[in-house]
Enzyme design. Structure first.
Site, PDB file in Angstrom:
ATOM      1  N   ASP A 271       0.871  -1.163   0.000  1.00 15.93           N
ATOM      2  CA  ASP A 271       0.000   0.000   0.000  1.00 15.93           C
ATOM      3  C   ASP A 271       0.919   1.228   0.000  1.00 15.93           C
ATOM      4  O   ASP A 271       2.127   1.120   0.269  1.00 15.93           O
ATOM      5  CB  ASP A 271      -0.944  -0.008   1.207  1.00 15.93           C
ATOM      6  CG  ASP A 271      -2.137   0.938   1.003  1.00 15.93           C
ATOM      7  OD1 ASP A 271      -2.080   1.791   0.097  1.00 15.93           O
ATOM      8  OD2 ASP A 271      -3.108   0.831   1.759  1.00 15.93           O
TER       9      ASP A 271
HETATM   10  C1  BGC Z   1      -4.977   3.407   0.325  1.00 17.25           C
HETATM   11  C2  BGC Z   1      -5.095   2.477  -0.846  1.00 17.25           C
HETATM   12  C3  BGC Z   1      -4.940   3.235  -2.133  1.00 17.25           C
HETATM   13  C4  BGC Z   1      -3.613   3.971  -2.106  1.00 17.25           C
HETATM   14  C5  BGC Z   1      -3.342   4.779  -3.348  1.00 17.25           C
HETATM   15  C6  BGC Z   1      -3.734   4.273   0.260  1.00 17.25           C
HETATM   16  O1  BGC Z   1      -3.782   5.262   1.229  1.00 17.25           O
HETATM   17  O2  BGC Z   1      -4.976   2.673   1.523  1.00 17.25           O
HETATM   18  O3  BGC Z   1      -6.320   1.808  -0.837  1.00 17.25           O
HETATM   19  O4  BGC Z   1      -5.009   2.371  -3.223  1.00 17.25           O
HETATM   20  O5  BGC Z   1      -3.608   4.874  -1.005  1.00 17.25           O
HETATM   21  O6  BGC Z   1      -4.188   5.871  -3.413  1.00 17.25           O
END
Ligand code: BGC
Length: 744
Positions: A271
């Site tokens: 993530d």
């Molecule tokens: C989130 C993800 C997301 C990523 C990119 C993170 O903060 O937890 O679900 O895909 O950001 O935006």
């Protein structure tokens, strides 16, 4: 087109497809690399610096001109293109404006995950997936960062709206339909967040202490079902720790289970900033060695750490090469690598219609006293609550979509022909653009005004909304519970309308469970609309008028009070004011598994949802009384009411007792009928496989189906049981031995 010399021995005739750096063509014969051989050839030519760099993604390469969330790295000299990834999951999240460009690029806001799951319609979810995938491809991107499949462990989780259910069987099957739909376009998905990412409070550091059984039966199982049924191109590891280690550092999860046991073939990405331990650094050696191939979006510090670990041999070259090959194999099949000439013009109009259809099908009719609904569409409506005029299409954070428009409920009702109280519309106009008023259903009219409104309208519709978001969890007061203003609005409006013999309907424009017990009997109808995307007002109007007969059912339990929640005692962890550790003492007893065990009275149970018609369940037949390889159950559903409708039938299994404390029953199948006319019947089929009978026994490190009698329970909900039968398993079955996991 570059000539790819290393691939000269791989020939396939007749293929016309070609891509820079991947294929070389001649009129008769086309040289085609397999993904594997291409990836290996690229790796063999990369320098250590390029390798360290490639294990990190980027926020800022050429693809970001497309408004992507992040990309992989470009290696120009080797013909490796940067592929673009973008959020999800309720539609493609891209920027609607681009530098030096006057055009706008809007994507379709589809229903949130919760709403889609409540359709229980995998074909429809597949269609939504196809549409999202088409937008991904036609906007020049390659991988969609969704679906989100974490379990609704608590009604307070700020991201429940992105996720599907409290039950892993629902999660896995809805997710598989979504992934297969998206990937049918030749673009990828990233199923997320792997795993046990069930709260937003301290999400990047919280240490989740979960037993192996709860992990495997509840928190991993949805991923497992989806991965086996749909092979997503990528998996996104989560922010949290499990049992002391960041998930992005867990070899048992990312390699032994995901790849070894489930056969996942793609790449794992972190993530965004996952596993940071400070100063923009994560333990890159542990992450790559665990099988987390790509660090997103990657920092200079991580790159430097990777390079020195590669140079010193701390990170073995074969591990590095394996991770890079996995990334390259995804690059290989991406539209960008194939120089796909995207149109920037996806089928936005058709997708809006699909969003409306799916959004309406996810709406759950919770209450309908004396057939209050549907409403004749020439009714005069007193529309109350600021969210009626500024209706929420979805939640906030990375799951928010930049849609071109949102149809509010007042617009939707007008489109359907209702006559709205203009005085009220005027009054609310002042609040329309003020988000903090979502929870304050102004105005607090005095009795006299309310009596006048009740006199001059046929019915009252009140909208209660909650805006939830990534990054924080919902509060109990004013979040799960209604505010005093909301309570008194329901109370006062109901009093005024009931006095003159008129009805009150509440519309819930929410993303996760809220309290309904204290007020549900004061009103005549309750529509759980969720946040069904950009057509929200039209979706709700379609149900209110009966143009669409509600067929959504709850994919989670609506508890009476917050303290009833299976996780209430343990959420958000310890210490409560700034939790570091969350103990999952609720074990496998999450949601209905807990409420069945404790015999908890619920406001609305898992699987519940009303229709404007009635259905009879009959003829439950099992193809055998003894289980061998699998077992088929069929049941006939008949529409016994007076309008056409669809019904969701659920199959629960109750397993024999053993040394394990097993749930009373667990969902092991569901099916939805087509639109049945009054009097029409359809036979639904469910197939049970050995793993459906099994529980995970940590002492044996195996999924085991115990010998004995299994009850097949067919329900219209988890508590509206219509038919039952049983079959025998003559011998204890070791369905699957696994790698010991979660030992640290
Ligand atoms: C989130 C993800 C997301 C990523 C990119 C993170 O903060 O937890 O679900 O895909 O950001 O935006």
């Amino acid at each position: 087109m570059k000539k790819c010399t290393i691939l000269k021995d791989l020939f396939i005739s007749g293929l016309s497809l070609c891509a820079v750096g991947v294929f070389a063509s001649s009129p008769q014969k086309v040289k085609v690399a397999t993904a594997e051989s291409w990836a290996k050839s690229i790796v063999s030519q990369m320098t250590m610096e390029e390798k360290a760099d490639f294990l990190c993604g980027s926020n800022g390469t050429t693809n970001n001109a497309l408004g992507a969330t992040g990309t992989t790295k470009e290696i120009t000299r080797l013909g490796v293109r940067p592929i673009g990834t973008s959020d999800g999951p309720a539609g493609l999240r891209i920027l609607s404006v681009r530098p030096a460009d006057t055009k706008t690029y809007f994507a379709t806001a589809f229903p949130i995950g919760t709403s889609l799951a409540c359709t229980w319609n995998t074909e429809l979810v597949h269609q939504v997936g196809e549409a999202i995938g088409q937008e991904v491809k036609e906007y020049g991107l390659d991988v969609f960062l969704g679906p989100g499949v974490n379990i609704h462990r608590t009604p307070l989780c700020g991201r429940n709206f992105e996720y599907y259910s409290e039950d892993p069987y629902v999660v896995g099957n809805i997710a598989a339909a979504m992934i297969n739909g998206i990937q049918s376009n030749g673009v990828g998905t990233s199923i997320k967040h792997f795993a046990a990412n069930n709260q937003e409070t301290n999400r990047s550091s919280i240490n989740e202490i979960v037993s192996e059984r709860a992990m495997r039966e509840i928190y991993l199982r949805g991923f497992e079902i989806a991965i086996k049924k749909s092979q997503p191109w990528t998996v996104m590891s989560s922010y949290n720790k499990v049992d002391g280690l960041f998930t992005s550092e867990r070899h048992d999860m990312l390699t032994d289970i995901l790849r070894g046991e489930w056969g996942f073939k793609g790449l794992v990405m972190s993530d965004w900033g996952g596993g940071f331990i400070g100063n923009n650094r994560s333990d890159v050696v542990a992450q790559i060695a665990a099988g987390n191939d790509l660090l997103m979006p990657g920092t200079n510090e991580q790159r430097a750490d990777l390079l020195s670990a590669i140079k010193s041999g701390k990170l073995k070259m074969e591990i590095v090469d394996q991770a890079i090959e996995r990334i390259l194999k995804i690059v290989y099949k991406s539209p960008t690598q194939h120089n796909y000439s995207f149109s920037n013009n996806p089928h936005i109009k058709a997708h809006a219609a699909l969003s409306r259809q799916a959004g309406a099908e996810g709406i759950v009719l919770l209450s309908n006293k004396d057939k209050t609904l549907p409403l004749a569409s020439d009714k005069h409506v007193a529309l109350l609550g600021s969210a009626s005029y500024n209706t929420l299409p979805g939640g906030r954070g990375s799951g928010d979509v930049n849609e071109a428009y949102v149809v509010s409920l007042n617009e939707g009702l007008k489109n359907a022909g209702f006559v709205l109280d203009e005085g009220l519309s005027e009054y609310y106009r002042a609040y329309q653009l003020v988000p903090q008023y979502y929870n304050a259903p102004k105005p607090d009219f005095n009795e006299q005004t309310l009596n006048r409104i009740a006199q001059s309208n046929d019915v009252a519709v009140i909208t209660i909304a909650r805006e939830t978001s990534e990054g924080s969890d919902q509060k109990v007061e004013g979040g799960f519970n209604l505010t005093n203003e909301e309570q008194s609005m329901i109370e006062n409006v109901s009093k005024a309308f009931h006095q003159v013999g008129k009805k009150v309907v509440v519309v819930l424009n929410i993303g996760t469970v809220i309290e309904t017990e204290s007020w549900k009997n004061k009103v005549d109808g309750i529509l759980l609309a969720w946040q069904p995307g950009q057509e929200v007002g039209n979706c709700i109007a379609d149900i209110l008028t009966g143009k669409v007969n509600p067929s959504g059912k709850l994919s989670m339990s609506f508890i009476k009070k917050y303290e009833d929640s299976s996780a209430a005692e343990y959420f958000p962890g310890e210490p409560a004011n700034d939790p570091k550790t969350a103990y999952y003492k609720d074990e496998v007893f999450v949601g209905y598994r807990c409420y069945d065990k404790r015999n908890t009275d619920l406001s609305y149970e898992f699987g519940f949802g009303k229709s404007y018609t009635d259905f009879k369940y009959s003829d439950l037949k099992l193809n055998s009384r003894k289980f061998s390889k699998n077992l088929t159950a069929t049941v006939t559903i008949t529409n016994t009411g007076d309008c056409a409708g669809k019904e969701v039938a659920q199959l629960y299994l109750s397993a024999p007792k053993s040394e394990l404390d097993k749930p009373v029953k667990e969902l092991k199948g569901f099916a939805k009928t087509r639109l049945l006319k009054p009097g029409e019947s359809q036979t639904l089929t469910f197939v049970l496989y050995p793993k459906d009978l099994a529980s995970f026994n940590p002492n044996a490190e195996a999924w085991i189906a115990d010998k004995g009698s299994y009850n097949v329970i067919i329900g219209a909900s988890s508590r509206d049981i219509r038919l039952q039968d049983k079959f025998e398993l003559s011998n204890r079955l070791v369905v699957e031995k696994v790698h010991p996991a979660f030992k640290q």
